[in-house]
Design a protein around this motif. Structure first.
Motif, PDB file in Angstrom:
ATOM      1  N   ASP A  69      -3.945  16.547  -2.903  1.00 42.76           N
ATOM      2  CA  ASP A  69      -3.153  17.060  -2.057  1.00 42.76           C
ATOM      3  C   ASP A  69      -2.873  19.048  -1.497  1.00 42.76           C
ATOM      4  OD1 ASP A  69      -2.434  14.736  -0.481  1.00 42.76           O
ATOM      5  OD2 ASP A  69      -0.804  14.951  -2.303  1.00 42.76           O
ATOM      6  N   SER A 117      -1.582  13.040   1.118  1.00 41.34           N
ATOM      7  CA  SER A 117      -0.674  12.354   0.850  1.00 41.34           C
ATOM      8  C   SER A 117       0.752  11.435   1.777  1.00 41.34           C
ATOM      9  CB  SER A 117      -0.049  11.528  -0.516  1.00 41.34           C
ATOM     10  OG  SER A 117       0.312  13.212  -0.544  1.00 41.34           O
ATOM     11  N   ALA A 176       0.344  -1.333   0.057  1.00 41.17           N
ATOM     12  CA  ALA A 176      -0.134   0.288  -0.021  1.00 41.17           C
ATOM     13  C   ALA A 176       0.942   1.536   0.104  1.00 41.17           C
ATOM     14  CB  ALA A 176      -0.641   0.214   1.226  1.00 41.17           C
ATOM     15  N   PHE A 177       1.672   1.142   0.735  1.00 41.92           N
ATOM     16  CA  PHE A 177       2.484   2.269   1.260  1.00 41.92           C
ATOM     17  C   PHE A 177       3.568   2.731  -0.853  1.00 41.92           C
ATOM     18  CE2 PHE A 177       7.436   3.935   0.863  1.00 41.92           C
ATOM     19  CZ  PHE A 177       7.297   5.260   2.021  1.00 41.92           C
ATOM     20  N   ILE A 216      -0.489   9.998   4.398  1.00 42.10           N
ATOM     21  CA  ILE A 216      -0.852   8.068   4.452  1.00 42.10           C
ATOM     22  C   ILE A 216       0.281   7.567   4.578  1.00 42.10           C
ATOM     23  CG2 ILE A 216      -2.319   6.571   2.798  1.00 42.10           C
ATOM     24  CD1 ILE A 216      -3.871   8.758   2.180  1.00 42.10           C
ATOM     25  N   ALA A 217       1.127   7.531   4.002  1.00 38.40           N
ATOM     26  CA  ALA A 217       3.092   7.362   3.480  1.00 38.40           C
ATOM     27  C   ALA A 217       3.475   7.018   4.947  1.00 38.40           C
ATOM     28  CB  ALA A 217       3.261   7.863   2.513  1.00 38.40           C
ATOM     29  N   ILE A 248      -4.033  11.585  -6.900  1.00 43.68           N
ATOM     30  CA  ILE A 248      -3.919  11.914  -5.395  1.00 43.68           C
ATOM     31  C   ILE A 248      -3.125  13.690  -5.207  1.00 43.68           C
ATOM     32  CG2 ILE A 248      -1.522  11.238  -4.721  1.00 43.68           C
ATOM     33  CD1 ILE A 248      -3.212   9.850  -1.962  1.00 43.68           C
ATOM     34  N   THR A 249      -1.803  13.549  -5.858  1.00 39.38           N
ATOM     35  CA  THR A 249      -1.835  14.913  -5.816  1.00 39.38           C
ATOM     36  C   THR A 249      -2.214  16.389  -6.046  1.00 39.38           C
ATOM     37  OG1 THR A 249      -0.898  14.683  -7.837  1.00 39.38           O
ATOM     38  CG2 THR A 249       0.459  13.859  -6.904  1.00 39.38           C
ATOM     39  N   ASP A 288       2.183   7.113  -6.940  1.00 41.53           N
ATOM     40  CA  ASP A 288       1.331   8.249  -7.163  1.00 41.53           C
ATOM     41  C   ASP A 288       2.073   9.309  -7.125  1.00 41.53           C
ATOM     42  OD1 ASP A 288      -0.628   5.681  -8.151  1.00 41.53           O
ATOM     43  OD2 ASP A 288      -1.596   6.257  -6.149  1.00 41.53           O
ATOM     44  N   VAL A 289       2.270   9.222  -5.851  1.00 42.26           N
ATOM     45  CA  VAL A 289       3.064  11.172  -5.703  1.00 42.26           C
ATOM     46  C   VAL A 289       4.207  11.026  -7.022  1.00 42.26           C
ATOM     47  CG1 VAL A 289       4.160  11.780  -4.234  1.00 42.26           C
ATOM     48  CG2 VAL A 289       2.523  11.321  -2.820  1.00 42.26           C
ATOM     49  N   PRO A 344       7.510  10.942   3.601  1.00 42.62           N
ATOM     50  CA  PRO A 344       6.243  10.723   4.253  1.00 42.62           C
ATOM     51  C   PRO A 344       6.616  11.904   6.084  1.00 42.62           C
ATOM     52  CG  PRO A 344       7.305   8.669   4.387  1.00 42.62           C
ATOM     53  CD  PRO A 344       8.392   9.268   3.715  1.00 42.62           C
ATOM     54  N   VAL A 350       0.938   4.498  -3.171  1.00 40.76           N
ATOM     55  CA  VAL A 350       1.208   5.875  -2.267  1.00 40.76           C
ATOM     56  C   VAL A 350       2.222   6.567  -3.227  1.00 40.76           C
ATOM     57  CG1 VAL A 350       0.916   7.754  -0.986  1.00 40.76           C
ATOM     58  CG2 VAL A 350      -0.846   5.554  -0.591  1.00 40.76           C
TER      59      VAL A 350
END
Length: 249
Positions: free
Chosen positions: A65, A212, A47-48, A215-216, A61-62, A54-55, A157, A51
């Motif tokens: 953000d 993000s 999951a990390f 979350i990360a 998600i950015t 995606d960043v 993160p 994310v």
């Protein structure tokens, strides 16, 4: 009398079945507890990775953000800002280190050596892991007009959220073992989640981290804490089994 032959396929399945049975057995140092721990580590790490990817790619998600950072900034009030500053400073490097030292001292006084070892491994190790990841991704912090808080370090993160996840998660693990009954254990987990969420909210509200980022950080520290808990637990269970075997006649 001819001896019935066992099909080769059955012979091949027996070691696999034995291995799987051992991995899902509640007994032993490397049974069900280790299997669940490894599964949680893998899921959190994956999951990390999603994310983080995606960043790096600038995925949807950015954009969320940036929108969320602007939304918090536009609705800042002096009273709530003071409260969020208190939360964020209390759970900073100095605050998290002080709380971890107090917890380690408590475990040492109670001769809870496994929990003491876990605290020494999880908290400093989690901080070092987060610092390393920040330098891997080198993401700039949110850029806002008239920021409530300004920092020059990297954003992804979130270090505060990572430290909170490790510390409050570790504390929740210990309390979870101490209390009895589903309601009490659920309350322990909810309290830990609330504290982690509050720290994450303070970092987003103050404009020093994106959604993000927090979350990360939670996923990263969940994987790290689970790794530490699983390793120490397997070590302690193996020692206990060896001690029992040595005492057996």
């Amino acid at each position: 009398m001819p001896v019935p032959l066992v099909p080769p396929s059955s012979q091949a399945r027996r070691p696999v079945q034995t291995f799987l049975a051992a991995r899902f057995s509640p007994e032993g140092a490397f049974g069900l507890q280790l299997t669940l721990g490894v599964a949680l580590i893998v899921l959190a790490a994956l999951a990390f990775g999603v994310v983080a990817d995606d960043v790096v790619r600038g995925a949807a998600i950015t954009r969320l953000d940036v929108q969320l950072a602007a939304w918090f900034h536009a609705r800042a009030t002096p009273g709530f800002t003071r409260a969020m500053l208190l939360v964020t400073h209390w759970n900073g490097l100095a605050g998290s280190s002080a709380m971890a030292l107090l917890l380690a001292f408590w475990f040492a006084r109670r001769r809870l050596h496994a929990w003491l070892l876990l605290t020494v491994l999880a908290v400093p190790g989690g901080m070092l892991l987060n610092a390393a990841l920040k330098h891997v991704f080198r993401r700039a912090r949110p850029s806002l007009d008239h920021p409530l808080l300004t920092l020059e370090t990297y954003s992804f993160p979130s270090g505060h959220t990572a430290a909170a996840t490790v510390f409050y998660g570790l504390l929740a693990c210990w309390l979870f073992k101490r209390v009895h009954g589903a309601p009490a254990r659920a309350l322990v987990l909810l309290a830990a989640a609330f504290m982690i969420g509050l720290v994450a909210l303070s970092r987003m509200y103050l404009g020093v981290h994106y959604l993000s980022d927090v979350i990360a950080a939670t996923l990263e520290s969940l994987a790290w804490l689970t790794l530490c808990v699983t390793a120490v637990s397997a070590y302690e269970r193996r020692r206990a089994l060896a001690h029992r075997a040595g005492e057996a006649p």
